[in-house]
Design an enzyme around this catalytic site. Structure first.
Site, PDB file in Angstrom:
ATOM      1  N   ASP A 192      -9.465   8.083  -3.149  1.00  0.00           N
ATOM      2  CA  ASP A 192      -8.189   8.536  -2.599  1.00  0.00           C
ATOM      3  C   ASP A 192      -7.101   7.669  -3.221  1.00  0.00           C
ATOM      4  O   ASP A 192      -6.969   6.497  -2.872  1.00  0.00           O
ATOM      5  CB  ASP A 192      -8.242   8.380  -1.070  1.00  0.00           C
ATOM      6  CG  ASP A 192      -6.886   8.550  -0.406  1.00  0.00           C
ATOM      7  OD1 ASP A 192      -6.848   8.553   0.832  1.00  0.00           O
ATOM      8  OD2 ASP A 192      -5.868   8.672  -1.119  1.00  0.00           O
ATOM      9  N   HIS A 224      -7.434   6.373   5.412  1.00  0.00           N
ATOM     10  CA  HIS A 224      -6.485   7.309   6.036  1.00  0.00           C
ATOM     11  C   HIS A 224      -7.319   8.423   6.690  1.00  0.00           C
ATOM     12  O   HIS A 224      -8.417   8.729   6.235  1.00  0.00           O
ATOM     13  CB  HIS A 224      -5.575   7.874   4.944  1.00  0.00           C
ATOM     14  CG  HIS A 224      -4.484   8.786   5.412  1.00  0.00           C
ATOM     15  ND1 HIS A 224      -4.688  10.117   5.691  1.00  0.00           N
ATOM     16  CD2 HIS A 224      -3.163   8.560   5.641  1.00  0.00           C
ATOM     17  CE1 HIS A 224      -3.545  10.675   6.060  1.00  0.00           C
ATOM     18  NE2 HIS A 224      -2.612   9.752   6.045  1.00  0.00           N
ATOM     19  N   CYS A 243      -1.746   7.107  10.429  1.00  0.00           N
ATOM     20  CA  CYS A 243      -2.958   7.923  10.222  1.00  0.00           C
ATOM     21  C   CYS A 243      -4.126   7.039   9.764  1.00  0.00           C
ATOM     22  O   CYS A 243      -4.933   7.435   8.915  1.00  0.00           O
ATOM     23  CB  CYS A 243      -2.716   9.048   9.216  1.00  0.00           C
ATOM     24  SG  CYS A 243      -1.636  10.316   9.834  1.00  0.00           S
ATOM     25  N   GLN A 283      -1.871   6.271  -2.426  1.00  0.00           N
ATOM     26  CA  GLN A 283      -0.983   5.111  -2.406  1.00  0.00           C
ATOM     27  C   GLN A 283      -1.021   4.321  -3.715  1.00  0.00           C
ATOM     28  O   GLN A 283      -0.115   3.528  -3.975  1.00  0.00           O
ATOM     29  CB  GLN A 283      -1.355   4.183  -1.234  1.00  0.00           C
ATOM     30  CG  GLN A 283      -1.086   4.771   0.134  1.00  0.00           C
ATOM     31  CD  GLN A 283       0.407   4.974   0.432  1.00  0.00           C
ATOM     32  OE1 GLN A 283       1.261   4.307  -0.148  1.00  0.00           O
ATOM     33  NE2 GLN A 283       0.713   5.887   1.318  1.00  0.00           N
ATOM     34  N   LYS A 287       4.346  11.244  -3.280  1.00  0.00           N
ATOM     35  CA  LYS A 287       4.356   9.797  -3.146  1.00  0.00           C
ATOM     36  C   LYS A 287       4.734   9.105  -4.446  1.00  0.00           C
ATOM     37  O   LYS A 287       5.020   7.913  -4.445  1.00  0.00           O
ATOM     38  CB  LYS A 287       2.976   9.324  -2.683  1.00  0.00           C
ATOM     39  CG  LYS A 287       2.554   9.944  -1.367  1.00  0.00           C
ATOM     40  CD  LYS A 287       1.803   8.990  -0.546  1.00  0.00           C
ATOM     41  CE  LYS A 287       1.161   9.703   0.617  1.00  0.00           C
ATOM     42  NZ  LYS A 287       2.006   9.627   1.813  1.00  0.00           N
TER      43      LYS A 287
HETATM   44  C1  LIG Z   1      -4.072   6.607   1.546  1.00  0.00           C
HETATM   45  C2  LIG Z   1      -3.610   8.003   1.891  1.00  0.00           C
HETATM   46  N1  LIG Z   1      -4.484   9.034   1.748  1.00  0.00           N
HETATM   47  C3  LIG Z   1      -4.115  10.306   2.032  1.00  0.00           C
HETATM   48  C4  LIG Z   1      -2.843  10.585   2.487  1.00  0.00           C
HETATM   49  C5  LIG Z   1      -2.463  12.051   2.761  1.00  0.00           C
HETATM   50  O1  LIG Z   1      -1.554  12.452   1.765  1.00  0.00           O
HETATM   51  P1  LIG Z   1      -0.890  13.904   1.899  1.00  0.00           P
HETATM   52  O2  LIG Z   1      -2.015  14.894   1.788  1.00  0.00           O
HETATM   53  O3  LIG Z   1       0.076  13.985   0.734  1.00  0.00           O
HETATM   54  O4  LIG Z   1      -0.216  13.926   3.237  1.00  0.00           O
HETATM   55  C6  LIG Z   1      -1.919   9.554   2.668  1.00  0.00           C
HETATM   56  C7  LIG Z   1      -0.543   9.871   3.222  1.00  0.00           C
HETATM   57  N2  LIG Z   1       0.031   8.758   3.888  1.00  0.00           N
HETATM   58  C8  LIG Z   1       1.115   8.821   4.678  1.00  0.00           C
HETATM   59  C9  LIG Z   1       1.845   9.895   5.029  1.00  0.00           C
HETATM   60  O5  LIG Z   1       2.877   9.436   5.837  1.00  0.00           O
HETATM   61  N3  LIG Z   1       2.773   8.075   5.980  1.00  0.00           N
HETATM   62  C10 LIG Z   1       1.695   7.670   5.256  1.00  0.00           C
HETATM   63  O6  LIG Z   1       1.306   6.499   5.135  1.00  0.00           O
HETATM   64  C11 LIG Z   1      -2.303   8.247   2.345  1.00  0.00           C
HETATM   65  O7  LIG Z   1      -1.436   7.220   2.458  1.00  0.00           O
END
Ligand SMILES: Cc1ncc(COP(=O)(O)O)c(CNc2co[nH]c2=O)c1O
Length: 405
Positions: free
Chosen positions: A199, A122, A363, A202, A225
């Site tokens: 990370d 990501h 992303c 997910q 999530k």
């Molecule tokens: C694998 C992964 N890493 C980092 C992030 C960032 O997370 P945040 O800091 O809570 O935003 C996401 C967010 N992924 C997604 C956000 O919207 N659609 C997605 O797939 C992610 O899927």
């Protein structure tokens, strides 16, 4: 009614319709929906416990502190960290990774040192390391993926060297669903003396995560999530590493004493938690941990795998549809394209049938480039989804395809 049908009843948002059709929410990879107990925990805090934490000497503040720090202990147990000193509350996965880059990275990396990431990351696990590369002159090396969307452990071993100071990898791809062998990858990186950041944005919603078993040095995830609120997440870090790292931000609560000449910092984890924290978010995260543990992460993983297998079989049978990401080991995410139909057009038409899926590069633009697609349609599952949702998804894909082609 089976257990998961009863669990679905705990999500009030799913009772609504969209465009006259029952809402079929298949975008949990972007953010999950929230069970009533998480909503209630946040409401209860603002109704009965709201006060600033850590310094008040009156009952309300002490109760707020107990609730907030109680959530930290729940997270510690949830990911099997040794101590609550290793559980830093941040805004989310993005901030967690930036915190490590800005503190551990700056303090431990020199020109020519190397960070290895994978091709399926990501952007929040790509851009912070590019910023550090541009600031410090470090090397950023990419571990490529194959046409199924998997990494190769032998290829990783070949890339690792004494130059490698950090391996920063996703546990599960948000674009492909690929689950990486993080325990084996961590062991390979440690053999050359590199640290490992995972990370887990997910992965945490879909499976049991045991940071001591994995052996990683840092692990990041977001509450929103895994059935919790937005704006709160966790950076796990081994105590010895966090102890040696400089603070991330300066301000109140992260200090022990301040004079104009110098500041003595607070103990862990507060050294990394400047300012008034997202108290309600932390309490909501604690309620989300309780929710997931009430079901059991292994049971969640097993159920979502059934949904994934069913969805894969049904989608593969659709003429013109190509699944993007066919790793042997996948979590509850399935990306696909329909030849001749742009993903955005597909998702827009599917919304007319009440189907909420994401059409995007997610992303993860390097992943789209690898598969030579501008974007994908992505269905991602939560504990509230069922086989009827997948039947509705499949029917809507066929209808949208036939309208567009
Ligand atoms: C694998 C992964 N890493 C980092 C992030 C960032 O997370 P945040 O800091 O809570 O935003 C996401 C967010 N992924 C997604 C956000 O919207 N659609 C997605 O797939 C992610 O899927």
């Amino acid at each position: 009614m089976n257990d998961f049908a009863q669990i679905r009843q705990r999500f009030p948002i799913l009772k609504q319709t969209e465009n006259g059709q029952p809402l079929v929410y298949l975008d949990s990879g972007a953010t999950s929906q929230k069970p009533q107990e998480v909503i209630d925990a946040i409401t209860r805090y603002y109704t009965l416990e709201n006060a600033n934490v850590h310094r008040g000497v009156y009952g309300l503040s002490e109760r707020a502190t107990e609730a907030y720090e109680g959530a930290r202990e729940k997270v510690r147990r949830f990911m099997n960290a040794v101590s609550t000193k290793e559980v830093v509350f941040v805004r989310g996965t993005t901030e967690a990774i930036n915190l490590v880059a800005a503190t551990w990275g700056r303090a431990n990396m020199n020109p020519g040192d190397e960070v290895i990431i994978t091709e399926m990351e990501h952007h929040s696990n790509i851009v912070p390391w590019q910023l550090l590369r541009d600031e410090l002159g470090i090397r950023l090396t990419v571990l490529r993926i194959n046409q199924k969307g998997e990494i190769c452990l032998n290829a990783l071993e070949s890339l690792l060297s004494e130059r490698t100071k950090l391996l920063s990898i996703t546990h599960m791809s948000n674009a492909l669903g690929t689950i990486n062998p993080v325990k084996e990858m961590t062991a390979l990186a440690h053999k050359v003396g590199a640290k490992v950041l995972i990370d887990g944005a997910q992965a945490v919603p879909h499976m049991k995560v045991d940071v001591q078993d994995i052996g990683c040095d840092f692990y990041a995830f977001s509450a929103h999530k895994m059935y919790g609120p937005t704006g709160i997440g966790v950076l796990y870090g081994k105590e010895s590493l966090l102890e040696a790292m400089p603070p991330y931000q300066g301000g109140g609560d992260m200090i022990y004493s301040v004079t104009f000449e110098r500041t003595e910092y607070n103990v862990l984890p507060y050294k990394f938690e400047a300012g008034t924290p997202h108290i309600a978010g932390g309490i909501g995260l604690g309620a989300a941990v309780d929710f997931m543990e009430s079901i059991g992460q292994d049971k969640i993983a097993e159920y979502e795998n059934q949904l994934l297998q069913y969805a894969t079989e049904k989608l593969k049978a659709i003429d013109g549809l190509r699944i993007i990401g066919e790793a042997e080991n996948k979590g509850g995410v399935i990306s696909f394209i329909v030849e001749g139909a742009h993903p955005h057009d597909m998702a827009t038409l599917m919304d007319q049938d009440g189907i909420a899926v994401r059409a995007s590069h997610h992303c993860a633009m390097p992943v789209m480039q690898h598969f030579d697609v501008p974007a994908t349609v992505r269905a991602s599952f939560g504990v509230y989804n069922n086989f009827d949702d997948i039947d509705c998804l499949v029917a809507a894909v066929v209808e949208a395809r036939d309208m567009l082609l």
